[in-house]
Design a protein around this motif. Structure first.
Motif, PDB file in Angstrom:
ATOM      1  N   GLU A 166       3.408  -5.889  40.598  1.00 31.83           N
ATOM      2  CA  GLU A 166       4.573  -6.620  40.125  1.00 31.83           C
ATOM      3  C   GLU A 166       5.101  -5.935  38.862  1.00 31.83           C
ATOM      4  O   GLU A 166       4.334  -5.523  37.999  1.00 31.83           O
ATOM      5  N   HIS A 167       6.424  -5.817  38.789  1.00 31.89           N
ATOM      6  CA  HIS A 167       7.085  -5.153  37.662  1.00 31.89           C
ATOM      7  C   HIS A 167       6.529  -3.739  37.447  1.00 31.89           C
ATOM      8  O   HIS A 167       6.080  -3.389  36.344  1.00 31.89           O
ATOM      9  N   GLU A 184       7.933  -1.004  36.973  1.00 36.74           N
ATOM     10  CA  GLU A 184       8.611  -0.249  35.930  1.00 36.74           C
ATOM     11  C   GLU A 184       8.016  -0.533  34.544  1.00 36.74           C
ATOM     12  O   GLU A 184       7.972   0.350  33.681  1.00 36.74           O
ATOM     13  N   LEU A 185       7.528  -1.760  34.349  1.00 36.91           N
ATOM     14  CA  LEU A 185       6.905  -2.107  33.071  1.00 36.91           C
ATOM     15  C   LEU A 185       5.564  -1.396  32.908  1.00 36.91           C
ATOM     16  O   LEU A 185       5.245  -0.872  31.832  1.00 36.91           O
ATOM     17  N   VAL A 204       8.344  -3.190  27.023  1.00 40.73           N
ATOM     18  CA  VAL A 204       9.229  -4.312  27.363  1.00 40.73           C
ATOM     19  C   VAL A 204      10.640  -4.037  26.843  1.00 40.73           C
ATOM     20  O   VAL A 204      11.635  -4.325  27.526  1.00 40.73           O
ATOM     21  N   GLY A 225      11.927  -7.332  30.279  1.00 44.12           N
ATOM     22  CA  GLY A 225      10.868  -8.174  30.822  1.00 44.12           C
ATOM     23  C   GLY A 225      11.442  -9.429  31.431  1.00 44.12           C
ATOM     24  O   GLY A 225      12.618  -9.754  31.216  1.00 44.12           O
ATOM     25  N   PRO A 226      10.623 -10.152  32.188  1.00 45.71           N
ATOM     26  CA  PRO A 226      11.127 -11.371  32.823  1.00 45.71           C
ATOM     27  C   PRO A 226      11.508 -12.463  31.839  1.00 45.71           C
ATOM     28  O   PRO A 226      12.333 -13.323  32.150  1.00 45.71           O
ATOM     29  N   LEU A 284       2.943 -11.062  31.353  1.00 45.10           N
ATOM     30  CA  LEU A 284       3.576 -11.273  32.659  1.00 45.10           C
ATOM     31  C   LEU A 284       3.052 -12.536  33.344  1.00 45.10           C
ATOM     32  O   LEU A 284       3.817 -13.274  33.977  1.00 45.10           O
TER      33      LEU A 284
END
Length: 383
Positions: free
Chosen positions: A3-4, A6-7, A117, A122-123, A377
């Motif tokens: 998940e994520h 790219e982070l 981030v 970020g989310p 996250l």
């Protein structure tokens, strides 16, 4: 699938700079309450122009991201009064002060997470909580909570991560419920009647009364507390008199109380008073008991544990759900107010925390940063 991604990729790119930052921080440690230089070094390593609020005298809160509920991640600024004996080229230049508890690792890892981030987004917004005075009273975490800055920043959860050499490298303890104990100090003052040691029948000896009190306190946990409930009552300091042939008028003891539940904490306070007063009375003396309340029990939020454990495993870290300790950490003041999670991250060194030889590796900085990003996250999902 990650998940994520790219982070996580951005974090990989930030880690080399974090290793260098860790060495700079390690070589220039600051004692509790004197962390302004460390704070400024951390702020200088962050991207320019981030909104920040200075707090708790030598601390700061930095926001990355737009409006809305945010996730806080704590990094401790202070070092310990220890003379370093690691022998590395980047040893402390401040004699008698050392990052012997890994706070330099925590700060460098947090900067890497923050820069990642900031770079890719970020989310949810990320709050860097740069906290002073973790190692001493008054607590920096308590001051930050009471300042109201977390409410003003709409902080919805707090994440902490701490290196822990009792765990192997690659293992992260992510445990629901109480994981660190409350920590309180007590002082017992036994008042008697002084006199010549050759005529003890004409005195009321507080030394004898206090000695019996110390022995009696050793049974408080074993006979008042459920054997399945971790707790400590320990006496670590005694003070009485100054001459061999004089019975003093007062004798004092100091010690600590640790508990992993609020109910146990309260019961131990009650029992220490009862034992001290009754034993002193038996010897014709009077006892006065005072307490300095410290950190509350550190309670990890179960929902955060579930979300973060999943992410830790998906990124190659082994999760332990058993590590609990009657050690204390003032991160518990955050956990009293907000859903919070403290992670303990295993190290490549087995040298104990607070040792003059404690020196985590670059790999430990890497794993600490990954644990922090997983915590951030996971909290974003749980909020």
């Amino acid at each position: 699938m990650s998940e994520h991604p790219e982070l996580w990729a951005a974090l990989d790119q930030e880690l080399p700079a974090a290793f260098s930052l860790r060495r700079r921080l390690h070589s220039s440690p600051d004692l509790s309450g004197e962390e302004s230089a460390t704070r400024e070094a951390v702020l200088a390593a962050l991207p320019d122009g981030l909104p920040l609020t200075k707090v708790a005298e030598t601390g700061a809160v930095v926001r990355i991201g737009g409006p809305g509920p945010a996730v806080g991640v704590r990094g401790e600024l202070d070092a310990l009064g220890v003379t370093e004996a690691t022998g590395v080229e980047w040893s402390s230049r401040n004699r008698g002060v050392m990052h012997a508890c890994g706070h330099d690792v925590h700060l460098a890892a947090l900067v890497a997470v923050a820069r990642a981030v900031h770079r890719v987004g970020g989310p949810k917004p990320l709050l860097l909580v740069l906290q002073p005075r973790e190692e001493t009273y008054p607590s920096g975490a308590q001051d930050i909570v009471e300042s109201g800055v977390l409410g003003a920043e709409r902080c919805g959860a707090m994440i902490g991560a701490h290196v822990q050499p009792v765990l192997a490298a690659g293992v992260v303890a992510c445990v629901p419920g109480g994981v660190n104990a409350s920590s309180d100090e007590f002082q017992i003052s036994v008042h008697g009647e002084s006199g010549h040691a050759a005529y003890p029948h004409l005195t009321r000896d507080p030394v004898l009364a206090l000695s019996h009190t110390v022995v009696a306190l050793q049974s408080v946990v074993s006979r008042s507390i459920d054997p399945m409930a971790p707790a400590v009552v320990g006496v670590s300091s005694l003070q009485a008199g100054s001459a061999a042939n004089v019975v003093p008028g007062v004798a004092r003891a100091r010690g600590t109380i640790r508990a992993l539940s609020t109910a146990t904490r309260e019961l131990l306070h009650q029992r220490v008073v009862e034992v001290a007063e009754s034993v002193a009375r038996t010897h014709g003396c009077e006892a006065e008991v005072t307490f300095v309340k410290g950190e509350p029990v550190l309670e990890n939020n179960p929902r955060l544990v579930v979300q973060v454990s999943r992410l830790l495993r998906s990124h190659g870290l082994e999760v332990s759900d058993t590590l609990r300790s009657v050690g204390a950490d003032d991160f518990s003041f955050f956990a009293e107010r907000l859903p919070s999670l403290m992670l303990f991250v295993g190290t490549e060194t087995d040298v104990s925390l607070h040792s003059d030889r404690f020196l985590p590796s670059d790999g430990d900085v890497d794993r600490l940063a990954r644990a922090m990003l997983a915590g951030y996250l996971g909290a974003c999902t749980a909020l």
